[in-house]
Design an enzyme around this catalytic site. Structure first.
Site, PDB file in Angstrom:
ATOM      1  N   LYS A 115      -1.452   0.139  -0.249  1.00 59.90           N
ATOM      2  CA  LYS A 115      -1.608  -1.202  -0.848  1.00 59.90           C
ATOM      3  C   LYS A 115      -2.239  -2.184   0.132  1.00 59.90           C
ATOM      4  O   LYS A 115      -2.250  -1.963   1.353  1.00 59.90           O
ATOM      5  CB  LYS A 115      -0.253  -1.739  -1.317  1.00 59.90           C
TER       6      LYS A 115
ATOM      7  N   ASP B 256       8.732  -2.417   0.869  1.00 58.33           N
ATOM      8  CA  ASP B 256       7.504  -2.118   0.137  1.00 58.33           C
ATOM      9  C   ASP B 256       7.604  -0.848  -0.712  1.00 58.33           C
ATOM     10  O   ASP B 256       6.652  -0.494  -1.409  1.00 58.33           O
ATOM     11  CB  ASP B 256       6.340  -1.916   1.127  1.00 58.33           C
TER      12      ASP B 256
HETATM   13  O1  C5P Z   1      11.930  -3.004   4.789  1.00 64.97           O
HETATM   14  P1  C5P Z   1      11.011  -2.622   5.894  1.00 64.97           P
HETATM   15  O2  C5P Z   1      11.541  -1.458   6.684  1.00 64.97           O
HETATM   16  O3  C5P Z   1       9.610  -2.432   5.464  1.00 64.97           O
HETATM   17  O4  C5P Z   1      10.993  -3.860   6.886  1.00 64.97           O
HETATM   18  C1  C5P Z   1      10.658  -3.736   8.227  1.00 64.97           C
HETATM   19  C2  C5P Z   1      11.036  -5.008   8.961  1.00 64.97           C
HETATM   20  O5  C5P Z   1      10.167  -6.071   8.594  1.00 64.97           O
HETATM   21  C3  C5P Z   1      12.419  -5.531   8.715  1.00 64.97           C
HETATM   22  O6  C5P Z   1      13.368  -4.909   9.530  1.00 64.97           O
HETATM   23  C4  C5P Z   1      12.265  -7.005   9.051  1.00 64.97           C
HETATM   24  O7  C5P Z   1      12.282  -7.180  10.455  1.00 64.97           O
HETATM   25  C5  C5P Z   1      10.851  -7.296   8.582  1.00 64.97           C
HETATM   26  N1  C5P Z   1      10.811  -7.871   7.219  1.00 64.97           N
HETATM   27  C6  C5P Z   1      11.250  -9.165   7.033  1.00 64.97           C
HETATM   28  N2  C5P Z   1      11.196  -9.710   5.778  1.00 64.97           N
HETATM   29  C7  C5P Z   1      10.706  -9.009   4.731  1.00 64.97           C
HETATM   30  C8  C5P Z   1      10.218  -7.706   4.918  1.00 64.97           C
HETATM   31  C9  C5P Z   1      10.292  -7.150   6.193  1.00 64.97           C
HETATM   32  O8  C5P Z   1      11.702  -9.837   7.982  1.00 64.97           O
HETATM   33  N3  C5P Z   1      10.671  -9.576   3.526  1.00 64.97           N
END
Ligand code: C5P
Length: 276
Positions: free
Chosen positions: A17, A145
């Site tokens: 994406k 995501d």
């Molecule tokens: O959920 P994912 O593993 O993709 O997120 C990775 C990191 O990105 C999270 O641990 C956080 O530090 C940051 N994040 C965030 N806010 C979001 C998405 C991701 O702070 N909405």
């Protein structure tokens, strides 16, 4: 996402994406940031093949260098398979073969697509018959995501980015991707954004409590109008990512000087996507 099966293998694929718009709001109690984003799936797919096995394993192939990827329990595809096994009570395992086409650690959701396609493939292979909502619930726990990789198309994401509502889009947008030779850590980029906001708290507006996707973006997607989209694309993570990797600024300038309508950092980078 699509799925094809024979009795001993299930093949599922999920797309990478680009976030054509990403506004980051305040940090929430769980440490994630409240955000508003417009996702659009691209025609780069992760192909996951799931075979029956007693334990859990994954191997990678494809046109990109996958030698640095973990293949143990820390890999998001293995986490996805284990999560579904736990939820459904399935007692066996799975052998996953993943043909990767989405840049690794590039901000294009490749790992999320691996997880989404793995959930679907294992669900079909094991006959767990989980509902779509159950699979989306597991997806959201695996990463912000992952639900979008599950649904694909064009969608607006709010909350962590995992609360999805479909968006209308027509036509095709053509992108040129500038891939970096290094990866970037998503938490690092968010942390850099927070630091920037703290440093400049006196001079900048406070982060929005409920960020929204700007109407021009939705209109550009609805109209399939690349020029309008080029004018309305935005990513709040771009400035902090450029702070961490200043060379990306030159990449953006180079693309725009060579005729791209506009360039934008994809997600938390470092891939730069040029709309052409
Ligand atoms: O959920 P994912 O593993 O993709 O997120 C990775 C990191 O990105 C999270 O641990 C956080 O530090 C940051 N994040 C965030 N806010 C979001 C998405 C991701 O702070 N909405």
């Amino acid at each position: 996402m699509s799925i094809a099966g024979a009795s001993q293998v299930v093949h599922a694929r999920a797309p990478g994406k680009i976030n054509v718009f990403l506004k980051v709001g305040k940090v929430m109690a769980d440490g994630y940031h409240d955000l508003a984003t417009a996702f659009q799936a691209v025609s780069l797919y992760e192909d996951v093949r799931a075979y029956p096995a007693d334990d859990f394993s994954v191997e990678f192939s494809g046109p990109i260098d996958t030698s640095g990827l973990a293949t143990d329990g820390s890999n998001i595809a293995i986490k996805a398979a284990r999560a579904l096994a736990r939820k459904s009570g399935f007692r066996g395992g799975v052998r996953l073969e993943i043909e990767k086409h989405v840049p690794i650690a590039g901000g294009m959701g490749g790992g999320s697509a691996d997880a989404a396609a793995t959930l679907l493939a294992c669900d079909a292979l094991w006959g767990t018959e989980a509902t779509k909502d159950e699979l989306l619930g597991l997806a959201a726990k695996l990463g912000a995501d992952v639900p979008f990789a599950f649904t694909g198309g064009t969608a607006i994401g709010t909350g962590r980015g995992d609360q999805l509502s479909p968006a209308l889009a027509k036509g095709q947008f053509q992108w040129v991707l500038a891939l970096a030779e290094f990866g970037m850590s998503t938490p690092d980029v968010y942390r850099e954004l927070d630091r920037h906001r703290d440093r400049h708290a006196q001079d900048i507006f406070p982060a929005e409590t409920q960020p929204t996707v700007e109407p021009n973006v939705l209109q550009a997607l609805r109209a399939g109008d690349p020029r309008m989209l080029a004018e309305s694309m935005h990513n709040d993570l771009q400035a902090p990512a450029l702070h961490l990797a200043p060379g990306l600024g030159r990449v953006l300038e180079l693309g725009e000087a060579n005729g791209a309508l506009a360039g934008i950092l994809s997600g938390s980078g470092p891939t730069v996507a040029f709309l052409v």
